[in-house]
Write a protein that holds these residues in place. Structure first.
Motif, short mmCIF file in Angstrom:
data_model
loop_
_atom_site.label_atom_id
_atom_site.label_comp_id
_atom_site.label_asym_id
_atom_site.label_seq_id
_atom_site.Cartn_x
_atom_site.Cartn_y
_atom_site.Cartn_z
N LEU A 1 0.82 -1.22 0.14
CA LEU A 1 0.10 -0.01 -0.20
C LEU A 1 0.77 1.14 -0.21
N VAL A 2 1.73 1.15 0.72
CA VAL A 2 2.81 2.33 0.95
C VAL A 2 3.68 2.82 -0.45
N ALA A 3 3.96 1.60 -0.93
CA ALA A 3 4.84 1.60 -2.38
C ALA A 3 3.86 2.18 -3.37
N ALA A 4 2.51 1.56 -3.47
CA ALA A 4 1.62 1.97 -4.37
C ALA A 4 1.33 3.62 -4.40
N ILE A 5 1.08 4.03 -2.79
CA ILE A 5 0.95 5.54 -2.48
C ILE A 5 2.07 6.41 -2.89
N ALA A 6 3.36 5.92 -2.82
CA ALA A 6 4.72 6.77 -3.15
C ALA A 6 4.91 6.82 -4.73
N ALA A 7 4.30 5.72 -5.30
CA ALA A 7 4.33 5.49 -7.03
C ALA A 7 3.56 6.62 -7.43
N ASP A 8 2.33 6.78 -6.83
CA ASP A 8 1.36 7.58 -7.39
C ASP A 8 2.02 9.27 -7.18
N VAL A 9 2.40 9.23 -5.99
CA VAL A 9 2.67 10.62 -5.19
C VAL A 9 3.90 11.08 -6.30
N PHE A 10 5.00 10.11 -6.34
CA PHE A 10 6.13 10.53 -7.00
C PHE A 10 6.04 10.53 -8.35
N ASN A 11 4.93 9.86 -8.79
CA ASN A 11 4.75 9.91 -10.54
C ASN A 11 5.75 8.75 -11.09
N VAL A 12 5.92 7.83 -10.46
CA VAL A 12 7.08 6.75 -11.09
C VAL A 12 6.22 5.37 -10.98
N PRO A 13 6.82 4.37 -11.87
CA PRO A 13 6.08 3.13 -11.87
C PRO A 13 6.36 2.34 -10.49
N LEU A 14 5.25 1.72 -10.25
CA LEU A 14 5.45 0.89 -8.83
C LEU A 14 6.78 -0.01 -8.76
N THR A 15 7.13 -0.50 -9.78
CA THR A 15 8.21 -1.70 -10.17
C THR A 15 9.59 -0.74 -9.49
N GLU A 16 9.52 0.39 -9.81
CA GLU A 16 10.79 1.25 -9.28
C GLU A 16 10.80 1.68 -7.91
N VAL A 17 9.84 1.33 -7.00
CA VAL A 17 9.72 1.89 -5.72
C VAL A 17 9.82 0.76 -4.68
N ARG A 18 10.59 1.18 -3.58
CA ARG A 18 10.92 0.04 -2.61
C ARG A 18 10.30 0.75 -1.19
N ALA A 19 9.55 0.15 -0.57
CA ALA A 19 8.81 0.61 0.77
C ALA A 19 9.22 -0.30 1.87
N GLY A 20 9.48 0.23 2.95
CA GLY A 20 9.59 -0.31 4.10
C GLY A 20 8.68 0.22 5.25
N VAL A 21 7.84 -0.65 5.98
CA VAL A 21 6.92 0.15 7.11
C VAL A 21 7.66 -0.48 8.54
N HIS A 22 7.52 0.37 9.42
CA HIS A 22 8.10 -0.19 10.74
C HIS A 22 7.17 0.74 11.73
N ASP A 23 6.98 -0.17 12.85
CA ASP A 23 6.46 0.45 14.12
C ASP A 23 7.31 1.26 14.86
N GLN A 24 6.86 2.48 14.96
CA GLN A 24 7.72 3.31 16.02
C GLN A 24 6.87 3.94 17.17
N SER A 25 6.96 3.05 18.28
CA SER A 25 6.00 3.48 19.56
C SER A 25 4.59 3.67 19.17
N GLY A 26 4.04 2.62 18.35
CA GLY A 26 2.55 2.64 18.01
C GLY A 26 2.24 3.59 16.85
N GLN A 27 3.28 4.31 16.16
CA GLN A 27 2.95 4.99 14.92
C GLN A 27 3.82 4.34 13.68
N VAL A 28 3.52 4.45 12.63
CA VAL A 28 4.02 4.14 11.25
C VAL A 28 5.48 5.10 11.15
N SER A 29 6.50 4.11 10.92
CA SER A 29 7.68 4.70 10.34
C SER A 29 7.83 4.42 8.82
#
Length: 131
Positions: free
Chosen positions: A38-66
């Protein structure tokens, strides 16, 4: 519960909620892999690049998303939406990504790190050409 009345299923209802489908008991969870996609798809849309060129990592940081993103810098007319320097474009993109994650996933985003990994040109005739 002064804001509404208890409904048949035990959920508070007010006039605005009566226009929406009825709530059902239960829960919904989002797996880590789905959140990454989901985050990779959002980033691809926001940065206007193909999804295949986006790498995303999501981490928990004290109950919030990093979020950590690796995306190429788009060099085509649609990229002019951001304007400004590369750093200004990245800052604008970070804010838009955070807002979209909060809107779509309902998660509070504490930080979004962006690493620009190269250049993405949408016109393949000009890719690799020195001007």
């Amino acid at each position: 519960m002064s804001a509404g009345t208890l409904g048949v299923e035990g959920f508070a209802q007010d006039s605005a909620a009566q226009n929406h489908p009825r709530m059902r008991a239960g829960y919904t969870s989002i797996s880590a892999g789905t959140m990454n996609r989901l985050v990779a798809a959002i980033a691809a849309d926001v940065f206007n690049v193909p999804l295949t060129e986006v790498r995303a990592g999501v981490h928990d940081q004290s109950g919030q998303v990093s979020v950590s993103l690796a995306v190429p810098l788009a060099l085509h007319p649609a990229a002019e939406v951001f304007g400004g320097t590369v750093f200004e474009r990245a800052a604008s993109g970070r804010q838009r990504v955070a807002n979209s994650i909060e809107e779509l996933a309902g998660s509070t985003v504490s930080r979004v790190d962006v690493r620009l990994t190269g250049i993405h040109e949408s016109d393949p005739r000009n890719a690799g050409r020195v001007q």
